[in-house]
Design a protein around this motif. Structure first.
Motif, mmCIF file in Angstrom:
data_model
loop_
_atom_site.group_PDB
_atom_site.id
_atom_site.type_symbol
_atom_site.label_atom_id
_atom_site.label_comp_id
_atom_site.label_asym_id
_atom_site.label_seq_id
_atom_site.Cartn_x
_atom_site.Cartn_y
_atom_site.Cartn_z
ATOM 1 N N SER A 135 0.673 -1.359 0.477
ATOM 2 C CA SER A 135 0.097 -0.582 -0.211
ATOM 3 C C SER A 135 0.927 1.131 -0.366
ATOM 4 C CB SER A 135 -0.979 -0.248 1.244
ATOM 5 O OG SER A 135 -0.352 -0.317 2.394
ATOM 6 N N VAL A 136 1.956 1.582 -0.347
ATOM 7 C CA VAL A 136 2.462 2.370 -0.027
ATOM 8 C C VAL A 136 2.605 3.482 -1.305
ATOM 9 C CG1 VAL A 136 5.448 3.146 -0.793
ATOM 10 C CG2 VAL A 136 4.972 1.254 0.878
ATOM 11 N N GLU A 137 2.440 2.997 -2.550
ATOM 12 C CA GLU A 137 1.804 3.728 -3.701
ATOM 13 C C GLU A 137 0.926 4.732 -3.289
ATOM 14 O OE1 GLU A 137 2.797 3.439 -7.676
ATOM 15 O OE2 GLU A 137 4.515 1.841 -7.227
ATOM 16 N N LEU A 138 -0.554 3.932 -2.857
ATOM 17 C CA LEU A 138 -1.792 3.671 -2.624
ATOM 18 C C LEU A 138 -1.347 4.949 -1.300
ATOM 19 C CD1 LEU A 138 -4.714 3.927 -2.235
ATOM 20 C CD2 LEU A 138 -4.118 2.477 -0.726
ATOM 21 N N VAL A 139 -0.688 5.016 -0.400
ATOM 22 C CA VAL A 139 -0.925 5.912 1.234
ATOM 23 C C VAL A 139 0.029 7.697 0.391
ATOM 24 C CG1 VAL A 139 0.329 6.589 3.080
ATOM 25 C CG2 VAL A 139 -0.911 4.332 2.721
ATOM 26 N N ALA A 140 1.101 7.365 -0.403
ATOM 27 C CA ALA A 140 1.091 7.621 -0.885
ATOM 28 C C ALA A 140 1.232 9.200 -2.066
ATOM 29 C CB ALA A 140 3.167 7.484 -1.551
ATOM 30 N N GLN A 141 -0.193 8.400 -2.219
ATOM 31 C CA GLN A 141 -0.448 9.605 -3.631
ATOM 32 C C GLN A 141 -1.880 10.162 -2.640
ATOM 33 O OE1 GLN A 141 -4.272 7.770 -4.932
ATOM 34 N NE2 GLN A 141 -2.298 5.668 -5.824
ATOM 35 N N TYR A 142 -2.219 10.040 -1.366
ATOM 36 C CA TYR A 142 -2.586 10.760 -0.368
ATOM 37 C C TYR A 142 -1.695 11.884 0.622
ATOM 38 C CZ TYR A 142 -6.708 8.234 -2.046
ATOM 39 O OH TYR A 142 -8.271 7.951 -2.975
ATOM 40 N N ALA A 143 -0.533 11.351 0.881
ATOM 41 C CA ALA A 143 0.021 11.926 2.386
ATOM 42 C C ALA A 143 1.279 12.449 1.820
ATOM 43 C CB ALA A 143 1.164 10.988 3.324
ATOM 44 N N ASP A 144 1.196 13.430 2.574
ATOM 45 C CA ASP A 144 3.161 14.387 2.126
ATOM 46 C C ASP A 144 4.135 13.814 2.592
ATOM 47 O OD1 ASP A 144 1.668 16.294 0.609
ATOM 48 O OD2 ASP A 144 0.077 16.582 2.576
ATOM 49 N N ILE A 145 4.008 13.305 4.271
ATOM 50 C CA ILE A 145 4.944 12.172 5.269
ATOM 51 C C ILE A 145 4.404 10.901 4.995
ATOM 52 C CG2 ILE A 145 6.565 12.217 6.780
ATOM 53 C CD1 ILE A 145 5.623 15.308 6.996
ATOM 54 N N LEU A 146 5.181 10.035 4.893
ATOM 55 C CA LEU A 146 5.101 8.340 5.147
ATOM 56 C C LEU A 146 5.729 8.611 5.936
ATOM 57 C CD1 LEU A 146 5.777 7.142 1.546
ATOM 58 C CD2 LEU A 146 4.154 7.810 2.446
ATOM 59 N N GLN A 147 4.363 8.023 7.048
ATOM 60 C CA GLN A 147 5.165 7.801 8.259
ATOM 61 C C GLN A 147 5.685 5.756 8.476
ATOM 62 O OE1 GLN A 147 2.876 8.541 11.781
ATOM 63 N NE2 GLN A 147 3.189 6.407 12.675
ATOM 64 N N ILE A 148 6.358 4.973 9.090
ATOM 65 C CA ILE A 148 7.597 4.481 9.020
ATOM 66 C C ILE A 148 6.269 4.075 10.979
ATOM 67 C CG2 ILE A 148 8.988 2.190 9.096
ATOM 68 C CD1 ILE A 148 8.171 3.433 6.281
ATOM 69 N N GLY A 149 5.700 2.561 10.961
ATOM 70 C CA GLY A 149 5.262 2.653 12.609
ATOM 71 C C GLY A 149 6.876 2.044 13.361
ATOM 72 N N ALA A 150 6.322 2.310 14.674
ATOM 73 C CA ALA A 150 7.743 1.122 15.043
ATOM 74 C C ALA A 150 7.659 -0.458 14.729
ATOM 75 C CB ALA A 150 7.366 1.983 17.320
ATOM 76 N N ARG A 151 6.224 -0.731 14.430
ATOM 77 C CA ARG A 151 6.877 -1.885 14.702
ATOM 78 C C ARG A 151 7.156 -2.279 13.518
ATOM 79 N NH1 ARG A 151 2.694 -0.459 17.735
ATOM 80 N NH2 ARG A 151 2.073 -1.582 19.434
ATOM 81 N N ASN A 152 7.938 -1.182 12.567
ATOM 82 C CA ASN A 152 8.161 -1.610 11.274
ATOM 83 C C ASN A 152 9.414 -1.456 11.524
ATOM 84 O OD1 ASN A 152 6.063 -3.668 9.443
ATOM 85 N ND2 ASN A 152 4.688 -1.310 9.579
ATOM 86 N N ILE A 153 10.471 -1.462 11.881
ATOM 87 C CA ILE A 153 11.222 -0.345 12.470
ATOM 88 C C ILE A 153 12.473 -1.073 11.729
ATOM 89 C CG2 ILE A 153 11.689 -1.040 14.961
ATOM 90 C CD1 ILE A 153 12.928 2.190 13.502
ATOM 91 N N GLN A 154 12.685 -2.357 11.242
ATOM 92 C CA GLN A 154 13.136 -3.306 11.218
ATOM 93 C C GLN A 154 12.192 -4.195 10.003
ATOM 94 O OE1 GLN A 154 15.627 -5.070 14.556
ATOM 95 N NE2 GLN A 154 17.155 -3.502 13.710
ATOM 96 N N ASN A 155 11.712 -4.034 9.542
ATOM 97 C CA ASN A 155 11.029 -4.275 8.282
ATOM 98 C C ASN A 155 11.863 -3.633 6.960
ATOM 99 O OD1 ASN A 155 9.305 -4.854 6.063
ATOM 100 N ND2 ASN A 155 7.566 -4.545 6.947
ATOM 101 N N PHE A 156 13.204 -4.222 6.759
ATOM 102 C CA PHE A 156 13.645 -4.049 5.953
ATOM 103 C C PHE A 156 13.488 -3.409 4.457
ATOM 104 C CE2 PHE A 156 16.433 -5.733 8.729
ATOM 105 C CZ PHE A 156 16.401 -4.776 9.665
ATOM 106 N N THR A 157 11.965 -4.454 3.700
ATOM 107 C CA THR A 157 11.958 -4.269 2.289
ATOM 108 C C THR A 157 11.085 -2.929 2.164
ATOM 109 O OG1 THR A 157 11.282 -6.997 2.884
ATOM 110 C CG2 THR A 157 9.624 -5.615 0.901
ATOM 111 N N LEU A 158 10.287 -2.618 3.558
ATOM 112 C CA LEU A 158 9.284 -1.387 3.899
ATOM 113 C C LEU A 158 10.431 -0.465 4.026
ATOM 114 C CD1 LEU A 158 6.623 0.057 3.722
ATOM 115 C CD2 LEU A 158 6.478 -0.416 6.250
ATOM 116 N N LEU A 159 11.428 -0.588 4.962
ATOM 117 C CA LEU A 159 12.241 0.448 4.281
ATOM 118 C C LEU A 159 13.066 1.348 2.963
ATOM 119 C CD1 LEU A 159 13.840 -0.056 7.477
ATOM 120 C CD2 LEU A 159 12.396 1.065 7.656
#
Lengths: 319, 319, 319, 319
Positions: D152-176
């Protein structure tokens, strides 16, 4: 108190629980759910905080601890400063003069040092106390210094204006009772794994022994993080102020272990509601016999005091 | 020691570092990297462990602590058992008989109790020591009991065979020195936030005072997890055995805080190399004046001893 | 649910609380104490565990996860072994042959590696999966390997018999749901700061997606202690077995970070009730591309298996 | 790198170590002590920080992240505020208007919610993003919102100005890596057991993927203390500012978990050097679908902004 019973428990067992609760002088209330049964026990005690004398419930207005005309817990932020260890007459004198000139109100310095290793410098003991007393005479600054053991409480109390209980003695209950009986103001440092509730119960030992002059001190807790020596827990400041009427001071020197973190954390502490600070200052931190890396040079301390003033004013306090 | 200098530091500063190192009696070695410069300081001390007498480097073979013909640290696993608090003559007698019959070799029981709250039961004090001594006479089991303060070391030593230093006193250095001077075996409990290195340095205080009879006890550290009262750190067992020659026992009662976790963790402790266990047993855990929820009933203790035997044998020990 | 109202709260406010509780469909019970008032809310949900499918309350008997004729959670202890990272065909083959000969029942090996630094070796990816599949063909050992991201779940599932969710993905809920939909057995590793309750709720994500084949894995939590890489929390074994019917395995390699602690902690894990172990074995630990210091040489693994057998038997299991 | 060899090691073994170091392309230096031998390995890498692009050594001056004309990391403190979860169009609109009027510069709100339990409210998803975009249109406030998964990165990026990576994803390296490739500003929240070094290495994943617009966010770590939901670690602020050039913001809402601690900790954060704050505001905290207890009512937020201004000015910043 809430008693949650296992699912499928029989009526006889529930009756037995209620009988025991009644015997203890309480009134049980049974609540039967679809799967489980709860017995609530009407009791004043467990609902209130387990600490009483330290609690805001008992005394809603903040306490002030007074020492030689200085009030800790009042409108003004009180800064205590000085060397980690007293090392020589000249060192104490130099630091005392410097911190007084910069605006510190109380002189700190350790004569009896609790050291992790038996082979490390253990402090100058009574000689160190004498140097501190000389510095007080010279500067007018009251002295706070640590007392390590019941045997030396009287000796330390002869020289000190405030008795410090260190983090390692936070649950040395005999020592807490003894300083409670002395009546002199006590600076009580939170231990490195002491919960807020345990901290206030340790204060309660002193208060219950008849000494209302307790100052709480946050100095860092132990966590997984290693870039700081401890994790200075500034959250403790508003939490303690909410639960207790006692004044709260912060030690950013021990709490961080790095001199360059002392100034930002000192400002943070004042902004979040601390009543005071205790800060290590040493003329030559590189040559300190203990805790050099976290000590400020006098010039850095002057700068910190200058920076603290507007922060104190921003939260309605003076310095 | 390794000194890492900031990038871009000048030669004069490097020379200054080396001069200071030389003054301290060491030989500096400079290693210049592309971006940074390191100065290594040849020194025997920081490379060796900071604890000496407790270290395997000083004494490679394991130590045994002997008390009344029982060896702790030898081939046999030694189980110490009894109530958390001594509550009455009848209670101690009943438990002592039961744990002896089940195979325990040492009787535990608290007469001086360190309590978080000043309003909690603080122990029967000397009367409690007398009940323990009576139970020893009756059963032949040596007694281990906590000493809380320097003032009562002599009193406790009159009755006890092993002096216990509790977790809250792990860095009460005055008390450590005092039990070091006594010579009697000491059971030293790790504090709830005590690192392995600090634990061994506290043992070093006792050893350095002339007392070689130190038994280390893991009893749980404080972590974020709340399903257990503390997090019993069994890793400490092989780590301590690797670093030190001192015997290591484990307290699964305080370490977990739940009676139904005591048996599995006791078996785990023996399997990973512990030399002994210290376990709370109470005839009526629901009515215990302290730590009821973590105490075993005598019948459960009998069952645990039966289950422990094959585990001990599986790792080449006896019980 | 228990609602504790502030002291001195008025009747109107109490009525308002009760009205809101009633609106939510629950029955409030008011308990007025001398100083405080409590409202208890009769509700089945908060009294039961928040995890349902994972709970012993829902399924009292233990679950077994079956893979290629091997049962995890049954009478036999299952040992999974292999290299941290798959590095080459020869390496996997050598280790697979060795661990099979020693009695391991499942081959572990990482093809997709979660690495703290973006500059570290990230795994051989699909090529690594192929080497693992080749080794399975050769030895008959089923393969457990980590899946890092939703995009590669299908790819990994083509090669693997058990999908591993690593500690860093314990709350990657999208990934949990995806492996839940796959149906293949999942080895779910506890995160380094995951409470037992959160751990079981993460398992619940997989179970609720329709996959009952979940194996829980304790692999060390983060604490203040630094002599071990993490603090392997063996307490989690009996706690998880008490709360949940799911099988529990232990990873002493990651949990301690030191090869010489693997054997004692593996024995401890089996003694305290683990259903299996996952252990790193490498032919040349000094040259491993990841986690060399915690890997056993094949000869040490043979010795460990020999030592584990009597421990398993001592607790009524086979190996 | 420093290699400390066991005492009593022979020359052949030392030679072997040196040969291996040389093979790896480094120059070993041997230092023989009285008891031990050390080999130091001259290498640029391990002396420098393992993070490069995030490091002050690479970029000494602070970075500013710009979004719609607002600079984060510049002279002005930037406050981001809004509800934990987007719950309805009316709720977002009401909060957006209120926080804008009070001086917030960025609107926060969660549409995709990471929830510990699979049975908890998981967010309004795309509908929630639309409400946020509407509120941006209405108020001109840029939007920061969490992205949970690569899909959902592309979807969220369509609407958001800043993408937040939450605490639980701090080592989700693919998402980073994925948000690194997007280029949009990223607010990266520290995990609850993430060390400072790991935090900066996670930022390094984003930077190394080509996105320099990373904002670090301290939001509380997990410790033994339970009076706060997490322990907000304000020490991280000066530590991160010292090690890295990236801007640092603080989340006192999640960090403490209690609305009445938000204001003091927000002031503390600004005083110790934070570049911004992210604060939860809800019109009816008691009815919030998530995190009500830590949300401020709009009137309390207005008061906080009024109190923050002088603190910001006291440390040379504006608000």
């Amino acid at each position: 108190m809430i008693i949650i019973l296992k699912s499928g428990i029989g009526d006889a067992a529930i009756d037995d629980v209620c009988r025991r609760v009644t015997e203890m002088g309480y009134a049980p209330h049974i609540i039967r759910g679809e799967f489980k049964t709860i017995v609530t026990v009407e009791s004043v005690m467990p609902v209130q905080q387990p600490f009483k004398l330290a609690s805001r419930e008992v005394r809603p207005e903040p306490s002030e601890v007074r020492v030689n005309g200085i009030s800790i817990g009042g409108q003004a932020i009180v800064v205590m400063a000085g060397p980690c260890s007293v090392e020589s007459e000249a060192q104490v004198r130099e630091v005392a003069d410097a911190v007084k000139a910069a605006g510190a109100k109380i002189l700190r310095g350790g004569a009896f040092k609790p050291r992790t290793s038996p082979y490390a410098f253990q402090g100058l003991k009574e000689q160190g106390l004498k140097y501190l007393a000389d510095a007080r005479k010279r500067t007018g600054l009251p002295v706070v210094t640590e007392v390590l053991e019941t045997e030396s409480v009287e000796l330390v109390a002869q020289y000190a204006d405030i008795l410090q209980i260190g983090a390692r003695n936070i649950q040395n209950f005999t020592l807490l009772r003894r300083v409670g009986e002395m009546g002199k103001p006590v600076l009580l440092k939170r231990g490195m794994a002491t919960s807020i509730q345990e901290f206030l119960l340790s204060a309660e030992y002193i208060l219950a022994a008849g000494n209302p002059n307790v100052i709480l001190c946050e100095r860092g807790i132990r966590t997984f993080e290693t870039t700081t020596r401890f994790t200075l827990d500034l959250n403790a400041v508003p939490v303690l102020k909410k639960l207790s009427h006692l004044p709260v001071v912060v030690d950013p020197s021990h709490g961080t272990g790095h001199w360059d973190l002392v100034a930002p954390m000192a400002k943070g502490a004042v902004a979040c509601g601390a009543d005071g600070l205790i800060i290590e200052v040493h003329p030559n931190p590189e040559e300190a016999l203990s805790d050099g890396p976290q000590s400020l040079k006098p010039s850095k301390f002057v700068q910190l005091m200058r920076e603290l003033r507007p922060v104190a004013e921003a939260v309605g306090r003076s310095l």
